[in-house]
Design a protein around this motif. Sequence first.
Motif, mmCIF file in Angstrom:
data_model
loop_
_atom_site.group_PDB
_atom_site.id
_atom_site.type_symbol
_atom_site.label_atom_id
_atom_site.label_comp_id
_atom_site.label_asym_id
_atom_site.label_seq_id
_atom_site.Cartn_x
_atom_site.Cartn_y
_atom_site.Cartn_z
ATOM 1 N N ALA A 165 39.443 37.176 32.389
ATOM 2 C CA ALA A 165 39.427 37.340 33.852
ATOM 3 C C ALA A 165 38.021 37.573 34.393
ATOM 4 C CB ALA A 165 40.362 38.467 34.286
ATOM 5 N N ARG A 166 36.982 37.148 33.658
ATOM 6 C CA ARG A 166 35.628 37.334 34.159
ATOM 7 C C ARG A 166 35.423 36.602 35.476
ATOM 8 N NH1 ARG A 166 30.272 36.097 34.466
ATOM 9 N NH2 ARG A 166 28.820 37.601 33.540
ATOM 10 N N GLU A 167 36.085 35.442 35.615
ATOM 11 C CA GLU A 167 35.940 34.665 36.847
ATOM 12 C C GLU A 167 36.425 35.449 38.066
ATOM 13 O OE1 GLU A 167 39.870 33.753 34.922
ATOM 14 O OE2 GLU A 167 37.766 33.940 34.302
ATOM 15 N N ALA A 168 37.363 36.399 37.868
ATOM 16 C CA ALA A 168 37.834 37.206 38.995
ATOM 17 C C ALA A 168 36.704 38.079 39.529
ATOM 18 C CB ALA A 168 39.013 38.072 38.549
ATOM 19 N N PHE A 169 35.905 38.618 38.646
ATOM 20 C CA PHE A 169 34.775 39.445 39.071
ATOM 21 C C PHE A 169 33.715 38.568 39.750
ATOM 22 C CE2 PHE A 169 36.804 41.710 35.586
ATOM 23 C CZ PHE A 169 36.910 42.993 36.101
ATOM 24 N N GLU A 170 33.559 37.343 39.243
ATOM 25 C CA GLU A 170 32.597 36.428 39.870
ATOM 26 C C GLU A 170 33.048 36.055 41.284
ATOM 27 O OE1 GLU A 170 32.536 33.276 37.063
ATOM 28 O OE2 GLU A 170 31.200 34.296 35.642
ATOM 29 N N ARG A 171 34.360 35.819 41.450
ATOM 30 C CA ARG A 171 34.856 35.507 42.796
ATOM 31 C C ARG A 171 34.668 36.695 43.730
ATOM 32 N NH1 ARG A 171 38.971 32.790 39.906
ATOM 33 N NH2 ARG A 171 40.361 34.597 40.070
ATOM 34 N N ALA A 172 34.862 37.877 43.208
ATOM 35 C CA ALA A 172 34.657 39.066 44.033
ATOM 36 C C ALA A 172 33.196 39.167 44.461
ATOM 37 C CB ALA A 172 35.069 40.316 43.263
ATOM 38 N N GLU A 173 32.282 38.830 43.522
ATOM 39 C CA GLU A 173 30.854 38.855 43.859
ATOM 40 C C GLU A 173 30.539 37.821 44.932
ATOM 41 O OE1 GLU A 173 26.480 38.605 41.675
ATOM 42 O OE2 GLU A 173 28.241 37.684 40.731
ATOM 43 N N THR A 174 31.144 36.646 44.821
ATOM 44 C CA THR A 174 30.923 35.604 45.831
ATOM 45 C C THR A 174 31.403 36.069 47.197
ATOM 46 O OG1 THR A 174 31.157 33.884 44.156
ATOM 47 C CG2 THR A 174 31.455 33.219 46.444
ATOM 48 N N THR A 175 32.499 36.787 47.217
ATOM 49 C CA THR A 175 33.074 37.262 48.478
ATOM 50 C C THR A 175 32.129 38.207 49.206
ATOM 51 O OG1 THR A 175 35.304 37.054 47.583
ATOM 52 C CG2 THR A 175 35.036 38.486 49.482
ATOM 53 N N ILE A 176 31.385 39.015 48.483
ATOM 54 C CA ILE A 176 30.503 39.999 49.136
ATOM 55 C C ILE A 176 29.070 39.486 49.264
ATOM 56 C CG2 ILE A 176 31.915 41.937 48.326
ATOM 57 C CD1 ILE A 176 29.667 42.459 46.244
ATOM 58 N N ASP A 177 28.819 38.250 48.823
ATOM 59 C CA ASP A 177 27.459 37.686 48.922
ATOM 60 C C ASP A 177 27.259 37.140 50.325
ATOM 61 O OD1 ASP A 177 24.942 36.842 48.340
ATOM 62 O OD2 ASP A 177 25.584 35.042 47.240
ATOM 63 N N LYS A 178 27.104 38.027 51.294
ATOM 64 C CA LYS A 178 26.964 37.676 52.713
ATOM 65 C C LYS A 178 25.902 38.566 53.344
ATOM 66 C CE LYS A 178 30.842 37.053 54.880
ATOM 67 N NZ LYS A 178 32.181 37.317 55.466
ATOM 68 N N ARG A 179 25.457 38.145 54.532
ATOM 69 C CA ARG A 179 24.434 38.929 55.242
ATOM 70 C C ARG A 179 25.028 40.190 55.861
ATOM 71 N NH1 ARG A 179 19.678 36.275 56.170
ATOM 72 N NH2 ARG A 179 19.644 34.064 55.659
ATOM 73 N N ARG A 180 26.297 40.166 56.126
ATOM 74 C CA ARG A 180 26.954 41.339 56.688
ATOM 75 C C ARG A 180 28.367 41.408 56.101
ATOM 76 N NH1 ARG A 180 27.213 42.310 63.066
ATOM 77 N NH2 ARG A 180 24.990 42.674 62.652
ATOM 78 N N LEU A 181 28.816 42.622 55.800
ATOM 79 C CA LEU A 181 30.135 42.821 55.212
ATOM 80 C C LEU A 181 31.046 43.590 56.166
ATOM 81 C CD1 LEU A 181 29.178 43.851 51.554
ATOM 82 C CD2 LEU A 181 30.072 41.643 52.336
ATOM 83 N N SER A 182 32.291 43.181 56.159
ATOM 84 C CA SER A 182 33.302 43.875 56.949
ATOM 85 C C SER A 182 34.352 44.474 56.000
ATOM 86 C CB SER A 182 33.989 42.902 57.910
ATOM 87 O OG SER A 182 34.708 41.921 57.181
ATOM 88 N N GLU A 183 35.220 45.286 56.566
ATOM 89 C CA GLU A 183 36.305 45.833 55.757
ATOM 90 C C GLU A 183 37.181 44.707 55.204
ATOM 91 O OE1 GLU A 183 38.388 48.625 58.141
ATOM 92 O OE2 GLU A 183 36.748 50.104 58.176
ATOM 93 N N ARG A 184 37.289 43.626 55.989
ATOM 94 C CA ARG A 184 38.065 42.486 55.539
ATOM 95 C C ARG A 184 37.446 41.863 54.290
ATOM 96 N NH1 ARG A 184 42.756 40.104 54.692
ATOM 97 N NH2 ARG A 184 42.697 37.838 54.990
ATOM 98 N N ASP A 185 36.116 41.857 54.205
ATOM 99 C CA ASP A 185 35.435 41.306 53.029
ATOM 100 C C ASP A 185 35.740 42.149 51.785
ATOM 101 O OD1 ASP A 185 34.178 39.194 54.391
ATOM 102 O OD2 ASP A 185 32.635 40.560 55.121
ATOM 103 N N PHE A 186 35.748 43.453 51.970
ATOM 104 C CA PHE A 186 36.088 44.317 50.835
ATOM 105 C C PHE A 186 37.540 44.099 50.400
ATOM 106 C CE2 PHE A 186 32.185 46.550 51.729
ATOM 107 C CZ PHE A 186 31.829 47.099 50.502
ATOM 108 N N GLU A 187 38.420 43.871 51.372
ATOM 109 C CA GLU A 187 39.819 43.599 51.040
ATOM 110 C C GLU A 187 39.934 42.306 50.233
ATOM 111 O OE1 GLU A 187 44.089 42.745 53.286
ATOM 112 O OE2 GLU A 187 42.343 43.410 54.444
ATOM 113 N N LYS A 188 39.171 41.259 50.653
ATOM 114 C CA LYS A 188 39.190 39.987 49.926
ATOM 115 C C LYS A 188 38.619 40.166 48.514
ATOM 116 C CE LYS A 188 38.765 36.924 53.944
ATOM 117 N NZ LYS A 188 37.900 35.928 54.623
ATOM 118 N N ALA A 189 37.570 40.976 48.402
ATOM 119 C CA ALA A 189 36.965 41.212 47.092
ATOM 120 C C ALA A 189 37.958 41.904 46.153
ATOM 121 C CB ALA A 189 35.705 42.053 47.244
ATOM 122 N N ARG A 190 38.689 42.865 46.706
ATOM 123 C CA ARG A 190 39.709 43.528 45.882
ATOM 124 C C ARG A 190 40.808 42.546 45.478
ATOM 125 N NH1 ARG A 190 38.353 48.132 49.166
ATOM 126 N NH2 ARG A 190 37.906 49.959 47.841
#
Length: 370
Positions: A80-105
Amino acid sequence: MSDPLTELRTADEACREKNAAIAEYGEAEMNAVADAYHRATHLFDRYESRATGTGDFEAFLEFQGKFGDFVDGLPDDLPAREAFERAETTIDKRRLSERDFEKARNALTPAKEIVALSDERQATRERYRDTRHTVSQRVAELDERIASLERLRELGDADLDAPTELLWEPIDAANDAITEAFSEFTHDATSREMVEFLTATEHYPLIEFQPPPETLREYLLGRDGGDLTVPELLEYAHYSQSKLDHYVTDPAALKRAVATNETYLDRIDPEPLTIDWPPASANELRWWCEEAIRVADRFAPPETIARLRKVEDLTRRDDFERLRTAAEARSELTDDERDKLASGEVEDELARLRDERGKLSDALDTYPSR
């Protein structure tokens, strides 16, 4: 439990499925995923409130850096390493919202499911153990019921016309004689003599007199209150201290020793030297008689001892067990039980319960403890 065999089989299959699922990853790999998952969610929990919106920019950069380093440091072959990579991609943004953290989880769901396998395995193991324990309890219940029915059948085979009075009359005569002799003993003997007698019976484990409490024993053996009979001792314990001065040298000591032991003194009776009806087996009753004769010989007259010896002689009769079983049948069998024996209901139940016990016992052998 309506169908214990099915439930045990189902619980076993669930355990096997969870073990197989974990085996696909390996125990060490699953533990590594669990460690990674908990580290990731810890970072989310730590930074979410500070790294979202227009909040703490330094916290935002720190979070992205730490999470990136964390993912880079994960083994390439981690399940499941790819799951952690997808989570990293989700937060690789200039600004983060609570929704981004929800997607990362949510991106970590595959890892979360692997982590959950451990808890699920434990739950299935507990279910399996509980189910197996229930089956074991049922086997114990069946053993008890089967033994009861076999005993019932044994009584049903008894000769109800057997002359049980051949046992009853000597036993009843012995009980009457020992009761009378003991009553005279407790009335006439000093309480010191009574305590000495009761202490001596401790060497005869089949004659189950309760030993005297130590405080009472010490008082009666060492003070003049021991010169009183047990009835006098119980009576005097309720006298005032000034009245007791006329009978003992230390009224307070008498009251202290007797007040907390009145129940014990009041309950001294010949029951341990009397014979139950129906009597015990020949061997058991013979051993009991041998001890009872030695104990009773300390206070009973020769004719009472002779009564006990006559009972002991009964145990050597060739037909003792036949007469005893007949006495038990007359005493224990109810009309309803006799009807069930006559109708074959007892045999039918025995066959059914033995069949059930056999199946459950085989199941316990098939599905061992875990």
